[in-house]
Each structure stands twice: as C-alpha cells, then as structure tokens.
Design a protein around this motif. Structure first.
Motif, PDB file in Angstrom:
ATOM      1  N   ILE A 164      -8.229  -2.969   5.006  1.00  0.00           N
ATOM      2  CA  ILE A 164      -9.165  -3.213   3.805  1.00  0.00           C
ATOM      3  C   ILE A 164      -9.775  -4.295   3.769  1.00  0.00           C
ATOM      4  O   ILE A 164      -9.312  -5.399   4.268  1.00  0.00           O
ATOM      5  CB  ILE A 164      -7.831  -3.372   2.523  1.00  0.00           C
ATOM      6  CG1 ILE A 164      -6.979  -2.083   2.536  1.00  0.00           C
ATOM      7  CG2 ILE A 164      -8.279  -3.541   1.357  1.00  0.00           C
ATOM      8  CD1 ILE A 164      -5.728  -2.121   1.830  1.00  0.00           C
ATOM      9  N   PHE A 179     -10.055  -0.976  -1.061  1.00  0.00           N
ATOM     10  CA  PHE A 179      -9.009  -0.560  -1.103  1.00  0.00           C
ATOM     11  C   PHE A 179      -8.897   0.982  -1.632  1.00  0.00           C
ATOM     12  O   PHE A 179      -8.122   1.635  -1.221  1.00  0.00           O
ATOM     13  CB  PHE A 179      -7.822  -1.407  -2.257  1.00  0.00           C
ATOM     14  CG  PHE A 179      -6.614  -1.142  -2.770  1.00  0.00           C
ATOM     15  CD1 PHE A 179      -5.691  -1.055  -1.565  1.00  0.00           C
ATOM     16  CD2 PHE A 179      -6.407  -0.462  -3.900  1.00  0.00           C
ATOM     17  CE1 PHE A 179      -4.443  -0.523  -1.989  1.00  0.00           C
ATOM     18  CE2 PHE A 179      -5.015  -0.392  -4.176  1.00  0.00           C
ATOM     19  CZ  PHE A 179      -4.088  -0.084  -3.286  1.00  0.00           C
ATOM     20  N   ILE A 233       0.759  -1.095  -0.062  1.00  0.00           N
ATOM     21  CA  ILE A 233       0.090   0.153   0.087  1.00  0.00           C
ATOM     22  C   ILE A 233       0.796   1.195   0.076  1.00  0.00           C
ATOM     23  O   ILE A 233       0.442   2.321   0.252  1.00  0.00           O
ATOM     24  CB  ILE A 233      -1.193  -0.169   1.179  1.00  0.00           C
ATOM     25  CG1 ILE A 233      -0.468   0.075   2.518  1.00  0.00           C
ATOM     26  CG2 ILE A 233      -1.944  -1.122   0.954  1.00  0.00           C
ATOM     27  CD1 ILE A 233      -1.172   0.087   3.724  1.00  0.00           C
TER      28      ILE A 233
END
Length: 181
Positions: free
Chosen positions: A146, A176, A88
């Motif tokens: 998420i 996401f 991420i």
C-alpha cells in the motif's frame, strides 16, 4: 518481559528486561519458550531478515497474502525507526486502522506484527539496522503493498515528505482501497 497491548487486535509491544552497567547493556531479545508462554502464539519463526538504512529511508507498506502471509517480530538493533502497521484483515474489528511506535537501540522495544497486517518503517536517526523474525518464508508471488501516503490512511511518518527516501517500487504501490489484500 512486559507485554504492552496496542489498539490493533493481535498486535503488541514487548519491552524486554535490560541489564545495564559500566560495560554496557544485556537483554534477551528472543527465547522461544518464553515467547510462546508470554504471547500464547505457538508458531515458529522460520526466517530472520535485517536491513540497514540512512535517515529518511522509508520501507513499506508491505505484506504477503494468503498462505504465505507472515507474522513478524521487529526491532531496531541500531538507531531509531518509526514502525507503522495497518490491519488489512477484512474480518477484523480494527480493519483499516493503523498504529505506530518508535523502536530504537535505546528503548529496546519490539513490535509483534500479526499475519494480515501491512508493515513499514522510516529511519529517524542517521543510520538504522532493523531486524525482523518471520513465521513464514518470503514468497515474491504473494507480496503486496500500500502506498505510504494514502490519504485514506492518513499516516504520520513524522518527517517532511521532502526528507523521505523511497524506492521506485514502493512509490508505485496502490492506495489502500485499490490494494489486492
């Protein structure tokens, strides 16, 4: 020890040397100086966590933001889990990509999860005990997550959705694209 690269930048698998005889097995799971030499990472682990789960329990995908972000060294002490990570880090060449690996008390593999990754796992055996070393302290105000079944990520948890046991908190995690990374 053997270092096995994953397709995600900064993440790798560690296969320790396992000595086995009629009494059972022995392996060194962590030694600070060897880890630093082996990984090139000179940041101490400051917190150890452990969880126990039954078949189908899915924990994740979790992460911590900003200064409280954590790197983790994870392994299954008992049983087998499918461990899943998602990069991420917006500036990473592997941003938004995922990787999964089975960790078990039979293969003794460990996964290094760098800071800036979402992490989760599902128990594939009747019971699992999962351990992880963290290089930063848990901070509730920095936690994020998420949803496990985000269609954009298309993660394969290897179990049918009807077999999964997920906390109410994890069922409310954002997709996401909506997560505050």
């Amino acid at each position: 020890m053997e270092r096995i690269e994953t397709p995600l930048a900064g993440s790798f698998i560690i296969r320790p040397r396992v000595f086995e005889d009629e009494r059972g097995i022995f392996c060194e799971t962590f030694k600070d100086d060897k880890f630093k030499e082996f990984s090139g990472i000179d940041r101490p682990f400051v917190q150890d966590n452990q969880s126990a789960s039954t078949y189908g329990v899915l924990r994740g995908l979790h992460f911590q933001r900003g200064e409280m972000s954590q790197s983790k060294l994870v392994r299954a002490v008992v049983g087998e889990v499918l461990d899943v990570i998602v990069d991420i880090r917006r500036d990473s060449p592997t941003f938004g990509q995922s990787f999964s690996v089975r960790l078990s008390d039979k293969n003794h593999l460990q996964l290094y999860v760098p800071r800036g990754f979402a992490h989760g796992f599902v128990t594939l055996s009747p019971r699992s005990v999962f351990a992880y070393k963290c290089d930063n302290y848990y901070d509730k105000s920095s936690e994020g997550g998420i949803i496990y079944n985000d269609p954009e990520l298309a993660l394969d948890w290897e179990l049918d959705a009807s077999e999964l046991i997920i906390s109410e908190k994890d069922l409310l995690l954002p997709k996401f694209q909506d997560a505050s990374l």
